[in-house]
Design a protein around this motif. Structure first.
Motif, mmCIF file in Angstrom:
data_model
loop_
_atom_site.group_PDB
_atom_site.id
_atom_site.type_symbol
_atom_site.label_atom_id
_atom_site.label_comp_id
_atom_site.label_asym_id
_atom_site.label_seq_id
_atom_site.Cartn_x
_atom_site.Cartn_y
_atom_site.Cartn_z
ATOM 1 N N PHE A 1 0.863 -1.178 0.000
ATOM 2 C CA PHE A 1 0.000 0.000 0.000
ATOM 3 C C PHE A 1 0.898 1.225 0.000
ATOM 4 C CE2 PHE A 1 0.835 -0.351 4.526
ATOM 5 C CZ PHE A 1 0.854 0.957 4.982
ATOM 6 N N ALA A 2 0.345 2.327 -0.462
ATOM 7 C CA ALA A 2 1.112 3.570 -0.519
ATOM 8 C C ALA A 2 0.459 4.623 0.353
ATOM 9 C CB ALA A 2 1.223 4.067 -1.956
ATOM 10 N N SER A 3 1.284 5.335 1.092
ATOM 11 C CA SER A 3 0.841 6.471 1.891
ATOM 12 C C SER A 3 1.341 7.740 1.214
ATOM 13 C CB SER A 3 1.402 6.363 3.312
ATOM 14 O OG SER A 3 1.018 7.469 4.102
ATOM 15 N N THR A 4 0.441 8.705 1.039
ATOM 16 C CA THR A 4 0.778 9.866 0.209
ATOM 17 C C THR A 4 0.603 11.207 0.920
ATOM 18 O OG1 THR A 4 -1.472 9.924 -0.697
ATOM 19 C CG2 THR A 4 0.165 8.612 -1.888
ATOM 20 N N SER A 5 0.486 11.170 2.241
ATOM 21 C CA SER A 5 0.345 12.428 2.969
ATOM 22 C C SER A 5 0.982 12.280 4.348
ATOM 23 C CB SER A 5 -1.128 12.835 3.094
ATOM 24 O OG SER A 5 -1.860 11.848 3.782
ATOM 25 N N ALA A 6 0.988 13.367 5.082
ATOM 26 C CA ALA A 6 1.630 13.368 6.399
ATOM 27 C C ALA A 6 0.748 14.080 7.410
ATOM 28 C CB ALA A 6 2.995 14.047 6.323
ATOM 29 N N LYS B 1 2.322 9.333 8.157
ATOM 30 C CA LYS B 1 1.098 9.146 8.923
ATOM 31 C C LYS B 1 1.324 8.096 10.013
ATOM 32 C CE LYS B 1 -2.806 9.519 6.695
ATOM 33 N NZ LYS B 1 -3.933 9.248 5.776
ATOM 34 N N ASP B 2 0.356 7.986 10.925
ATOM 35 C CA ASP B 2 0.494 7.061 12.054
ATOM 36 C C ASP B 2 0.761 5.637 11.574
ATOM 37 O OD1 ASP B 2 -0.074 9.179 13.744
ATOM 38 O OD2 ASP B 2 -2.211 8.724 13.833
ATOM 39 N N THR B 3 0.076 5.220 10.503
ATOM 40 C CA THR B 3 0.218 3.847 10.013
ATOM 41 C C THR B 3 1.671 3.514 9.687
ATOM 42 O OG1 THR B 3 -2.031 3.854 9.109
ATOM 43 C CG2 THR B 3 -0.502 2.210 8.227
ATOM 44 N N VAL B 4 2.289 4.344 8.863
ATOM 45 C CA VAL B 4 3.665 4.080 8.441
ATOM 46 C C VAL B 4 4.616 4.190 9.623
ATOM 47 C CG1 VAL B 4 5.541 4.813 6.915
ATOM 48 C CG2 VAL B 4 3.178 4.822 6.082
ATOM 49 N N ALA C 1 -8.637 12.361 10.566
ATOM 50 C CA ALA C 1 -7.271 12.719 10.984
ATOM 51 C C ALA C 1 -7.249 12.947 12.490
ATOM 52 C CB ALA C 1 -6.808 13.960 10.238
ATOM 53 N N LEU C 2 -7.200 11.865 13.233
ATOM 54 C CA LEU C 2 -7.180 11.942 14.693
ATOM 55 C C LEU C 2 -5.750 12.128 15.200
ATOM 56 C CD1 LEU C 2 -9.639 9.004 15.490
ATOM 57 C CD2 LEU C 2 -10.172 11.435 15.166
ATOM 58 N N PRO C 3 -5.587 12.624 16.406
ATOM 59 C CA PRO C 3 -4.237 12.790 16.967
ATOM 60 C C PRO C 3 -3.532 11.449 17.116
ATOM 61 C CG PRO C 3 -5.873 13.990 18.263
ATOM 62 C CD PRO C 3 -6.642 13.115 17.312
ATOM 63 N N ALA C 4 -2.216 11.473 17.017
ATOM 64 C CA ALA C 4 -1.438 10.258 17.277
ATOM 65 C C ALA C 4 -1.764 9.764 18.679
ATOM 66 C CB ALA C 4 0.048 10.545 17.148
ATOM 67 N N LEU D 1 9.135 7.202 -2.381
ATOM 68 C CA LEU D 1 8.745 7.525 -3.749
ATOM 69 C C LEU D 1 8.918 9.015 -4.003
ATOM 70 C CD1 LEU D 1 5.396 5.487 -3.829
ATOM 71 C CD2 LEU D 1 7.641 4.750 -4.671
ATOM 72 N N PRO D 2 9.011 9.425 -5.284
ATOM 73 C CA PRO D 2 9.067 10.860 -5.574
ATOM 74 C C PRO D 2 7.855 11.572 -4.970
ATOM 75 C CG PRO D 2 9.617 9.600 -7.532
ATOM 76 C CD PRO D 2 9.146 8.609 -6.516
ATOM 77 N N GLY D 3 8.066 12.751 -4.443
ATOM 78 C CA GLY D 3 6.998 13.485 -3.776
ATOM 79 C C GLY D 3 7.309 13.627 -2.295
ATOM 80 N N MET D 4 6.734 14.653 -1.682
ATOM 81 C CA MET D 4 7.087 15.027 -0.325
ATOM 82 C C MET D 4 6.897 13.893 0.690
ATOM 83 S SD MET D 4 8.259 17.304 1.716
ATOM 84 C CE MET D 4 8.201 18.788 0.704
#
Length: 204
Positions: free
Chosen positions: A57-62, A70-73, A101-104, A144-147
């Motif tokens: 799976f890919a995570s694309t935000s922070a 994100k918390d998952t990664v 988007a809940l707090p960690a 991956l490329p991207g922030m």
């Protein structure tokens, strides 16, 4: 219409997500180093190999309270394990609630009103009502490329299937109607099946 992504598309919403569809939803459960369970849906998810079975799976935000992820990664980096929960049509609202988007440190199982259970091969919780669950150990996390773009690969070490969805030795997805992600805020379910015989199926 033709456009180069680097130049923009001049449409109200990005069409890319609507072109690569349908996409299975990886409802990924993890556990933090503090023992807090986390659950989040990812629409860039798929199986990538049979032997041994592997998924990605890919995570694309922070999130602001994580280190450019994100918390998952973050949890997978610490624990080296995660579980993929299959999303049925009946679980659509709970899946959507777990995307908040809940707090960690927040427990999305509780937030979404879900009963959790403990995996057999990894120290992680899974969605008890999920039609099937893949328990996974981390293979690698690829930047991956991207922030904030990363791809997470895992090897499946345990497979859980609810017995009521096994019919004549087949996992019958029509009985629970798996949810898939389309573009924008659209989703679809699998309600109709058909089979195709491959050209080489009858070769000896």
């Amino acid at each position: 219409m033709f456009y180069k992504p680097a130049d923009g598309h001049d449409l109200p919403h990005n069409p890319f997500n609507a072109i690569v569809t349908p996409r299975p939803i990886g409802w990924i459960s993890t556990r933090s180093s503090n023992g807090v369970d986390n659950l989040a849906p990812y629409s860039f998810f798929n199986a990538v190999a049979y032997e041994p079975p592997q998924v990605m799976f890919a995570s694309t935000s922070a999130k602001p309270d994580q280190d450019n992820t994100k918390d998952t990664v973050a949890n997978i980096r610490d624990s080296g394990v995660f579980a993929c929960n299959v999303v049925s049509y009946a679980l659509r609202d709970a899946m959507n609630a777990s995307s908040a988007a809940l707090p960690a440190g927040a427990d999305e199982f509780a937030h979404a009103g879900l009963v959790k259970a403990e995996c057999d091969t990894i120290p992680c919780s899974y969605v008890a009502a999920a039609p099937a669950v893949l328990e996974c150990t981390l293979i690698q996390i690829v930047k991956l490329p991207g922030m904030s773009n990363v791809a997470v690969f895992g090897e499946v070490t345990g497979v859980r299937i609810q017995d009521q969805y096994l019919v004549d030795g087949h996992f019958d997805v029509s009985l629970f109607q798996p949810l898939s992600r389309l573009g924008y805020r659209d989703y679809a379910t699998v309600r109709e099946l058909f089979s195709l015989t491959r050209p080489d199926d009858n070769n000896t």
